[in-house]
Design an enzyme around this catalytic site. Structure first.
Site, PDB file in Angstrom:
ATOM      1  N   GLU A   1       0.844  -1.193   0.000  1.00  0.00           N
ATOM      2  CA  GLU A   1       0.000   0.000   0.000  1.00  0.00           C
ATOM      3  C   GLU A   1       0.890   1.258   0.000  1.00  0.00           C
ATOM      4  O   GLU A   1       0.613   2.227  -0.707  1.00  0.00           O
ATOM      5  CB  GLU A   1      -0.886  -0.046   1.247  1.00  0.00           C
ATOM      6  CG  GLU A   1      -1.871   1.089   1.386  1.00  0.00           C
ATOM      7  CD  GLU A   1      -2.279   1.259   2.850  1.00  0.00           C
ATOM      8  OE1 GLU A   1      -2.153   0.289   3.628  1.00  0.00           O
ATOM      9  OE2 GLU A   1      -2.693   2.369   3.198  1.00  0.00           O
TER      10      GLU A   1
ATOM     11  N   ASP B   1       0.650   3.769  -3.208  1.00  0.00           N
ATOM     12  CA  ASP B   1       0.255   5.156  -3.041  1.00  0.00           C
ATOM     13  C   ASP B   1       1.111   6.076  -3.909  1.00  0.00           C
ATOM     14  O   ASP B   1       0.602   6.933  -4.623  1.00  0.00           O
ATOM     15  CB  ASP B   1       0.389   5.525  -1.563  1.00  0.00           C
ATOM     16  CG  ASP B   1       0.159   7.002  -1.305  1.00  0.00           C
ATOM     17  OD1 ASP B   1      -0.991   7.450  -1.455  1.00  0.00           O
ATOM     18  OD2 ASP B   1       1.123   7.709  -0.956  1.00  0.00           O
TER      19      ASP B   1
ATOM     20  N   GLU C   1      -4.654   0.575  -3.764  1.00  0.00           N
ATOM     21  CA  GLU C   1      -3.244   0.963  -3.774  1.00  0.00           C
ATOM     22  C   GLU C   1      -2.322  -0.255  -3.767  1.00  0.00           C
ATOM     23  O   GLU C   1      -1.359  -0.313  -4.545  1.00  0.00           O
ATOM     24  CB  GLU C   1      -2.944   1.860  -2.565  1.00  0.00           C
ATOM     25  CG  GLU C   1      -3.645   3.209  -2.644  1.00  0.00           C
ATOM     26  CD  GLU C   1      -3.409   4.100  -1.431  1.00  0.00           C
ATOM     27  OE1 GLU C   1      -3.517   5.318  -1.576  1.00  0.00           O
ATOM     28  OE2 GLU C   1      -3.126   3.564  -0.340  1.00  0.00           O
TER      29      GLU C   1
ATOM     30  N   ASP D   1      -7.353   1.091   0.412  1.00  0.00           N
ATOM     31  CA  ASP D   1      -6.051   0.454   0.669  1.00  0.00           C
ATOM     32  C   ASP D   1      -5.715  -0.580  -0.403  1.00  0.00           C
ATOM     33  O   ASP D   1      -4.610  -0.598  -0.944  1.00  0.00           O
ATOM     34  CB  ASP D   1      -6.067  -0.293   2.016  1.00  0.00           C
ATOM     35  CG  ASP D   1      -5.961   0.641   3.212  1.00  0.00           C
ATOM     36  OD1 ASP D   1      -5.751   1.846   2.998  1.00  0.00           O
ATOM     37  OD2 ASP D   1      -6.102   0.151   4.348  1.00  0.00           O
TER      38      ASP D   1
END
Lengths: 247, 247
Positions: free
Chosen positions: A58, A62, A134, A131
């Site tokens: 994650e 991102d 990502e 989440d």
């Protein structure tokens, strides 16, 4: 918004048997349960072959999404000011957007949650859905590289945002509202058209009946140019902070 | 820290004659002066051939740096928890770090500032120096692509951070301090070594004389494994929030 779900599913399928994919959907709650069970089952050292949960993917995902989204905005809206780019990006990568997309393309079904989190309907939680969008992108990047990530984002975030730019940045409406309240009248006029390399550029001027402002804007369409001109007036007149509107 | 300035200068030189490079160092204050002069000089429409300042490149550069830094951390410190990765990244991309690097490699000398900003020693301001590090990276990305950006970051940010990981994440020292204050004693011992694919992994255990804790950590070196073990204890005992220390 209609997404090309078939194409998206195909991309998801293409990495479904990889370890990164497994990790991308492994929630801490599930991992903790797993650890507990192993401790009960046997005395063997559990450090050895226990998997990791999705958090580090994650973390990577991102910034992968941020990067390709910035690149998309930079190329697609070359006339935006930095502030406009930042706000548009914020809208595109915010939790609610990613959670919405995650749901649309069915990422939730791959989630591995602990019993408690499952009872709490964790697979429907915005935060968890965002989440795994990502972490999935990170897995896709690590397995297939940047080109494939761009394709995936084209089919998801960049499809989602199409047509929303103007809703978000409707300076014309803001200015209209401001002037109406003051019994003032807005005039837009075409000032110039420019042929630059392969594209045509319009320069539009905006002024008002009372003679308080006169600004020009540039854009690939008259509307875009008008928006830029209106934005300049709004900035000069200091009309409120322009927060992006949820849509 | 000694940087390979020759190699860095060569990369800078390689795009010095491009438009992106020009833009990357064009501060708004300079642009505003330019606009003012043109308005005085002639009546011609200034929208037409005026350049843009560096802000939009800075917007792009920020996420380029974030992306490659995350990727670097993810591969270099695979055993870090997400929180550790985030904090290390924050340290690497923060304003003071980028400004320091900007100064070291002489990016300030290319800045084009307005008279006022020049008098204010704008070229020495942390914020401006950090800005142009970002805008330069964006220019480099647009001209030469990701591989070259990675090379540049290897010579700058990733060189800067070498050896700092432990200073930032010194859980062992934190734990030591905590135990000393309580007249407690720390014991580290090697629990296991594992051969996994091409690398060797160490599992170290940390416990204490009073028998309050016992945790294991995994790492590519004994020290790394000890750090991880100490980190777990710190988390379990709830010893303060661990902010990265400036170094």
């Amino acid at each position: 918004m209609v997404y090309q779900v078939k194409k998206i599913k195909k991309i998801i399928e293409s990495i479904k048997d990889t370890e990164y994919f497994q990790q991308a959907f492994l929630h801490t709650s599930y991992l903790n349960e797993l650890k507990l069970m192993r401790k009960v089952d046997s005395e063997q050292d559990s450090e050895n072959n226990l998997k990791s949960s999705y958090e580090t993917l994650e973390f990577l995902g991102d910034s992968v999404i941020n990067f390709y989204t910035s690149l998309f905005i930079y190329h697609r809206f070359p006339n935006y000011a930095e502030g406009q780019m930042s706000k548009l990006k914020q809208l595109m990568v915010q939790e609610s957007t990613l959670a919405h997309l995650s749901k649309e393309i069915g990422l939730g079904e791959f989630l591995q949650l602990g019993t408690g989190e499952r009872k709490n309907r964790g697979a429907e939680k915005e935060s968890i859905l965002a989440d795994v969008f990502e972490s999935f992108v990170a897995a896709l990047y690590l397995e297939k590289g940047g080109k494939m990530v761009q394709r995936f984002l084209n089919l998801t975030i960049f499809t989602w945002v199409a047509g929303k730019e103007n809703m978000v940045w409707d300076y014309k409406s803001q200015l209209q509202e401001y002037c109406q309240a003051r019994k003032n009248r807005i005039i837009y006029r075409l000032k110039k058209t420019i042929r630059a390399e392969k594209q045509q550029l319009f320069i539009m001027e905006v002024s008002d009946g009372l003679g308080t402002f006169r600004e020009s804007g540039k854009g690939r369409s008259k509307k875009e140019a008008e928006q830029q001109a209106a934005a300049k007036v709004i900035k000069k007149l200091g009309i409120g902070e322009n927060h992006p509107q949820e849509s």
